[in-house]
Motif scaffolding. Structure first.
Motif, PDB file in Angstrom:
ATOM      1  N   HIS A   5       0.843  -1.179   0.000  1.00 36.30           N
ATOM      2  CA  HIS A   5       0.000   0.000   0.000  1.00 36.30           C
ATOM      3  C   HIS A   5       0.883   1.235   0.000  1.00 36.30           C
ATOM      4  CE1 HIS A   5      -3.336  -2.630   0.489  1.00 36.30           C
ATOM      5  NE2 HIS A   5      -2.733  -3.195   1.520  1.00 36.30           N
ATOM      6  N   ASN A   6       0.588   2.101  -0.923  1.00 31.75           N
ATOM      7  CA  ASN A   6       1.428   3.250  -1.182  1.00 31.75           C
ATOM      8  C   ASN A   6       0.742   4.524  -0.683  1.00 31.75           C
ATOM      9  OD1 ASN A   6       2.527   5.506  -2.671  1.00 31.75           O
ATOM     10  ND2 ASN A   6       3.523   4.002  -4.006  1.00 31.75           N
ATOM     11  N   LYS A   7       1.458   5.322   0.066  1.00 32.53           N
ATOM     12  CA  LYS A   7       0.941   6.597   0.568  1.00 32.53           C
ATOM     13  C   LYS A   7       0.481   7.485  -0.581  1.00 32.53           C
ATOM     14  CE  LYS A   7       2.425  10.544   3.370  1.00 32.53           C
ATOM     15  NZ  LYS A   7       3.522  11.093   4.182  1.00 32.53           N
ATOM     16  N   ASP A   8       1.247   7.506  -1.668  1.00 33.85           N
ATOM     17  CA  ASP A   8       0.899   8.344  -2.816  1.00 33.85           C
ATOM     18  C   ASP A   8      -0.439   7.943  -3.432  1.00 33.85           C
ATOM     19  OD1 ASP A   8       3.267   9.728  -2.444  1.00 33.85           O
ATOM     20  OD2 ASP A   8       4.356   8.580  -3.955  1.00 33.85           O
ATOM     21  N   ASP A   9      -0.730   6.640  -3.461  1.00 35.49           N
ATOM     22  CA  ASP A   9      -2.015   6.174  -3.999  1.00 35.49           C
ATOM     23  C   ASP A   9      -3.178   6.682  -3.153  1.00 35.49           C
ATOM     24  OD1 ASP A   9      -0.674   4.768  -5.982  1.00 35.49           O
ATOM     25  OD2 ASP A   9      -0.796   2.842  -4.935  1.00 35.49           O
ATOM     26  N   GLY A  27     -15.077  10.848   3.670  1.00 32.01           N
ATOM     27  CA  GLY A  27     -14.708  10.004   4.796  1.00 32.01           C
ATOM     28  C   GLY A  27     -13.488   9.152   4.481  1.00 32.01           C
ATOM     29  N   ILE A  28     -12.763   8.832   5.525  1.00 27.90           N
ATOM     30  CA  ILE A  28     -11.574   7.991   5.361  1.00 27.90           C
ATOM     31  C   ILE A  28     -11.957   6.645   4.760  1.00 27.90           C
ATOM     32  CG2 ILE A  28      -9.750   6.781   6.621  1.00 27.90           C
ATOM     33  CD1 ILE A  28      -9.720   9.195   8.557  1.00 27.90           C
ATOM     34  N   GLU A  29     -13.083   6.091   5.209  1.00 29.49           N
ATOM     35  CA  GLU A  29     -13.543   4.794   4.686  1.00 29.49           C
ATOM     36  C   GLU A  29     -13.725   4.839   3.170  1.00 29.49           C
ATOM     37  OE1 GLU A  29     -13.956   1.899   6.306  1.00 29.49           O
ATOM     38  OE2 GLU A  29     -13.375   2.765   8.224  1.00 29.49           O
ATOM     39  N   THR A  30     -14.295   5.932   2.668  1.00 32.93           N
ATOM     40  CA  THR A  30     -14.514   6.078   1.225  1.00 32.93           C
ATOM     41  C   THR A  30     -13.186   6.086   0.475  1.00 32.93           C
ATOM     42  OG1 THR A  30     -16.521   7.343   1.675  1.00 32.93           O
ATOM     43  CG2 THR A  30     -15.587   7.528  -0.536  1.00 32.93           C
ATOM     44  N   ILE A  31     -12.242   6.816   0.999  1.00 35.02           N
ATOM     45  CA  ILE A  31     -10.921   6.904   0.358  1.00 35.02           C
ATOM     46  C   ILE A  31     -10.264   5.529   0.321  1.00 35.02           C
ATOM     47  CG2 ILE A  31      -8.593   7.865   0.582  1.00 35.02           C
ATOM     48  CD1 ILE A  31     -10.026  10.264   2.061  1.00 35.02           C
ATOM     49  N   LEU A  32     -10.278   4.855   1.460  1.00 34.28           N
ATOM     50  CA  LEU A  32      -9.626   3.550   1.555  1.00 34.28           C
ATOM     51  C   LEU A  32     -10.286   2.524   0.644  1.00 34.28           C
ATOM     52  CD1 LEU A  32      -9.014   3.489   5.399  1.00 34.28           C
ATOM     53  CD2 LEU A  32      -7.372   4.019   3.582  1.00 34.28           C
ATOM     54  N   LYS A  33     -11.608   2.573   0.573  1.00 37.94           N
ATOM     55  CA  LYS A  33     -12.331   1.634  -0.294  1.00 37.94           C
ATOM     56  C   LYS A  33     -11.967   1.880  -1.754  1.00 37.94           C
ATOM     57  CE  LYS A  33     -16.916  -0.114  -1.355  1.00 37.94           C
ATOM     58  NZ  LYS A  33     -18.357   0.018  -1.145  1.00 37.94           N
ATOM     59  N   GLN A  34     -11.981   3.156  -2.160  1.00 37.65           N
ATOM     60  CA  GLN A  34     -11.657   3.475  -3.554  1.00 37.65           C
ATOM     61  C   GLN A  34     -10.203   3.145  -3.875  1.00 37.65           C
ATOM     62  OE1 GLN A  34     -13.873   6.293  -5.263  1.00 37.65           O
ATOM     63  NE2 GLN A  34     -12.571   6.674  -7.009  1.00 37.65           N
ATOM     64  N   GLY A  40      -5.869   0.118   8.468  1.00 35.43           N
ATOM     65  CA  GLY A  40      -4.602   0.203   9.196  1.00 35.43           C
ATOM     66  C   GLY A  40      -3.509   0.888   8.399  1.00 35.43           C
ATOM     67  N   SER A  41      -3.540   0.706   7.082  1.00 35.38           N
ATOM     68  CA  SER A  41      -2.514   1.333   6.242  1.00 35.38           C
ATOM     69  C   SER A  41      -2.617   2.850   6.278  1.00 35.38           C
ATOM     70  CB  SER A  41      -2.630   0.846   4.801  1.00 35.38           C
ATOM     71  OG  SER A  41      -2.286  -0.513   4.727  1.00 35.38           O
ATOM     72  N   PHE A  42      -3.849   3.360   6.338  1.00 40.09           N
ATOM     73  CA  PHE A  42      -4.030   4.810   6.406  1.00 40.09           C
ATOM     74  C   PHE A  42      -3.286   5.371   7.605  1.00 40.09           C
ATOM     75  CE2 PHE A  42      -6.119   8.691   7.755  1.00 40.09           C
ATOM     76  CZ  PHE A  42      -6.267   9.391   6.566  1.00 40.09           C
TER      77      PHE A  42
END
Length: 193
Positions: A5-9, A27-34, A40-42
């Motif tokens: 998992h890449n921070k830039d992505d 929301g953070i959940e939306t970002i992570l899902k997309q 945890g990576s966030f």
């Protein structure tokens, strides 16, 4: 094979979502899902949503600098032409996005300036750097006699950037580049002609 998992992505995905939903509506959940990233990576990359938002602003600024720097640095063009072309490039990009998105600096400035001091400071710094860049080219234009302006170039540059951002907001609401074309016409064919 385990996906890294890449921070830039995450930041790039966040930029795209924030453009359409705003910071508070994202929301953070939306970002992570997309981004297809586990929660945890966030938190491995960001201590908070605010820190993430600042990284999104930095990415946008990096993209804008990469876009505009070659024009601003092209000394084969007269200074007013460099300024005009840089605004026209931003207009073309806005038009390619079907008159949506606008400018992240303005969008977040309206949404977050009264809510988060670190955002406000980062946005103010970014806008001031843009104004300073335009002011330098206006000073050069005045020194070469290309324009006869009595106004301090810094004041005129701030007015130009503010007018552009206002025209961009109007264009976004109108879903037309007409207000931006009017900005170009007024500044470059009337005020600075």
């Amino acid at each position: 094979m385990k996906r890294t998992h890449n921070k830039d992505d995450i930041v790039q995905t966040g930029l795209e979502i924030i453009f359409s939903r705003g910071f508070n509506g994202t929301g953070i959940e939306t970002i992570l899902k997309q981004a297809n990233v586990p929660k945890g990576s966030f938190y491995n990359f960001f201590s908070s949503k605010e820190e993430f938002g600042l990284a999104v602003i930095d990415l946008f600024l990096s993209d804008m600098t990469a876009l505009l720097k070659p024009i601003h640095a092209d000394l084969s063009l007269p200074p007013l032409e460099r300024i005009r072309r840089s605004f026209e490039l931003l207009i073309a990009r806005f038009e390619e996005n079907n008159c949506s998105k606008g400018c992240l600096l303005a969008n977040l400035g309206l949404e977050m300036s009264d809510q988060c001091e670190p955002f406000r400071h980062r946005l103010e710094d970014a806008l001031q750097r843009w104004i300073d860049s335009v002011a330098e080219m206006l000073k050069e234009a005045r020194e070469t006699g290309a324009v006869r302006i009595e106004v301090d170039p810094s004041v005129l540059a701030e007015s130009m950037v503010a007018s552009f951002e206002g025209a961009l907001m109007r264009a976004k609401v109108k879903k037309s580049v007409e207000p931006l074309k009017n900005f170009i016409h007024l500044y470059f064919n009337v005020f600075l002609a």
